[in-house]
Design an enzyme around this catalytic site. Structure first.
Site, PDB file in Angstrom:
ATOM      1  N   ASN A 182      46.932  75.787  22.876  1.00 34.16           N
ATOM      2  CA  ASN A 182      47.375  77.061  22.290  1.00 34.16           C
ATOM      3  C   ASN A 182      48.046  77.943  23.336  1.00 34.16           C
ATOM      4  O   ASN A 182      49.084  78.560  23.072  1.00 34.16           O
ATOM      5  CB  ASN A 182      46.182  77.802  21.672  1.00 34.16           C
ATOM      6  CG  ASN A 182      45.859  77.330  20.270  1.00 34.16           C
ATOM      7  OD1 ASN A 182      46.727  76.864  19.541  1.00 34.16           O
ATOM      8  ND2 ASN A 182      44.587  77.448  19.886  1.00 34.16           N
ATOM      9  N   ASP A 194      48.355  74.747  15.461  1.00 37.08           N
ATOM     10  CA  ASP A 194      48.173  74.451  14.031  1.00 37.08           C
ATOM     11  C   ASP A 194      48.736  73.085  13.684  1.00 37.08           C
ATOM     12  O   ASP A 194      48.156  72.339  12.880  1.00 37.08           O
ATOM     13  CB  ASP A 194      48.852  75.526  13.190  1.00 37.08           C
ATOM     14  CG  ASP A 194      48.135  76.863  13.252  1.00 37.08           C
ATOM     15  OD1 ASP A 194      46.985  76.889  13.735  1.00 37.08           O
ATOM     16  OD2 ASP A 194      48.720  77.870  12.814  1.00 37.08           O
ATOM     17  N   GLU A 211      38.542  73.886  16.407  1.00 40.04           N
ATOM     18  CA  GLU A 211      39.075  72.556  16.701  1.00 40.04           C
ATOM     19  C   GLU A 211      37.992  71.494  16.522  1.00 40.04           C
ATOM     20  O   GLU A 211      38.078  70.406  17.080  1.00 40.04           O
ATOM     21  CB  GLU A 211      39.635  72.505  18.128  1.00 40.04           C
ATOM     22  CG  GLU A 211      38.610  72.567  19.236  1.00 40.04           C
ATOM     23  CD  GLU A 211      38.222  73.987  19.638  1.00 40.04           C
ATOM     24  OE1 GLU A 211      37.721  74.161  20.760  1.00 40.04           O
ATOM     25  OE2 GLU A 211      38.418  74.919  18.838  1.00 40.04           O
TER      26      GLU A 211
END
Length: 364
Positions: free
Chosen positions: A243, A252, A278
């Site tokens: 991220n 995503d 996650e």
């Protein structure tokens, strides 16, 4: 009291939540069969008492109709899969009974009314196509057979009857189409709402609540059958770094790609859920630790080979997977999930991108 009466009338029958219209049709047919038999029995009683004399020929027909109606109810009760054969059989005996009334009860000018009561039932129970066919056959049959009745209807009377039958058929054709269309839209809407309530919006896997509820049911079933089951705890490695490096949109994309791999790699009897950011969990019924390890290792390799694309960048992804297997004790989902979680942390400590079993050496 109400439940007892329903069980008497309909038998021990259950319909899925999204099958309300079929449940309505089934119960409606049961009531019609009973009501038809009772009304005919009442008319027969009136004939025996001299209140409403009926010819001997038609009395035989009515007796047969009553017997078959109650018999069909007993055949249908508790057996919804028999709905259409029973419904069509009942429609045929109804037509036979109404024709018998036309021939043998000629002094009753209102006997044609039974054909009017028949058409709505056909549309409700058998659908539009059957309703159109029965309406057309009724109108054509009355028009052609009227002259052969012992007491034919007048031209004006027959025209009124036929016009009213056509109007009734058209009315229920339109009404039935709209009713079924409304039911279908409501069913699809309810299905979408249930799906939204039970699935993760990003990955379309089961959300945590729905996943754990499904697992609890499968654990109870496994306990009754004495079969093993296993749980995989899948955690993506260095997901925060993904991220931070590539952006949340890339994260995503990674989550959706991993979810697709998990969903495509398991059996229909298995359950897959996204239980955290996650973190994923896979419940494997009727699976021992050897089978669970083989699948987990295959999943690990498939995830490693993913390299989902975000923009022009291919993102490397790996996962650490922990495995816990039932030991034939009364183990709750919370307990076995916690063990799989602990096994996953062992995989993390051993260098990530690997599979670890809870408190047991790898079987290979």
């Amino acid at each position: 009291m109400v439940l007892s009466l329903q069980k008497i009338l309909f038998g021990p029958v259950h319909f899925p939540d999204n099958d309300e219209y079929r449940a309505f049709q089934f119960r409606f047919l049961c009531i019609v069969l009973i009501a038809g038999g009772l009304v005919t029995l009442l008319l027969l009683g009136g004939s025996v008492g001299g209140v409403n004399p009926i010819s001997r020929q038609h009395s035989v027909s009515m007796t047969a109709f009553t017997t078959v109606s109650f018999g069909l109810w007993l055949v249908l009760r508790g057996q919804p899969q028999r709905f259409y054969p029973v419904a069509w059989t009942y429609e045929l005996i109804c037509l036979a009974e109404y024709i018998s009334a036309l021939i043998f009860v000629s002094e009753d000018e209102m006997r044609v009314i039974w054909f009017f009561t028949n058409i709505p039932g056909v549309y409700i129970l058998l659908g539009q196509r059957a309703g159109m066919v029965i309406t057309a056959l009724t109108v054509t049959g009355l028009a052609l057979a009227n002259r052969h009745f012992p007491r034919p209807y007048s031209v004006n009377g027959l025209a009124t009857v036929l016009s009213a039958l056509v109007y009734l058929g058209a009315f229920f054709h339109v009404y039935g189409a709209r009713s079924v269309s409304y039911f279908v839209r409501m069913r699809e809407s309810n299905q979408r709402l249930r799906h939204i309530a039970s699935h993760d919006a990003l990955t379309d896997l089961l959300n945590a609540g729905a996943y754990y509820a499904s697992c609890d049911q499968m654990i109870h079933l496994a306990a009754r059958q004495g079969k093993p089951y296993s749980v995989l705890f899948v955690d993506l490695d260095h997901f925060k770094k993904i991220n931070d490096t590539y952006g949340h949109e890339a994260g995503d994309t990674v989550l959706r790609s991993v979810a697709s791999v998990l969903a495509a790699s398991v059996r229909q009897s298995d359950a897959v859920g996204r239980i955290g950011g996650e973190e994923f969990s896979v419940f494997l019924p009727d699976t021992d630790r050897h089978g669970a390890f083989r699948l987990a290792e295959q999943l690990r390799q498939n995830i490693e080979q993913l390299r989902p694309k975000s923009g022009e960048i291919f993102i490397p992804v790996t996962a650490s997977i922990g495995i816990a297997t039932s030991d034939h004790s009364d183990m709750s989902m919370a307990v076995i999930q916690r063990k799989a979680d602990q096994a996953m942390y062992v995989a993390k400590q051993q260098g990530r991108n690997r599979v670890s079993l809870f408190d047991q050496p790898a079987p290979f």
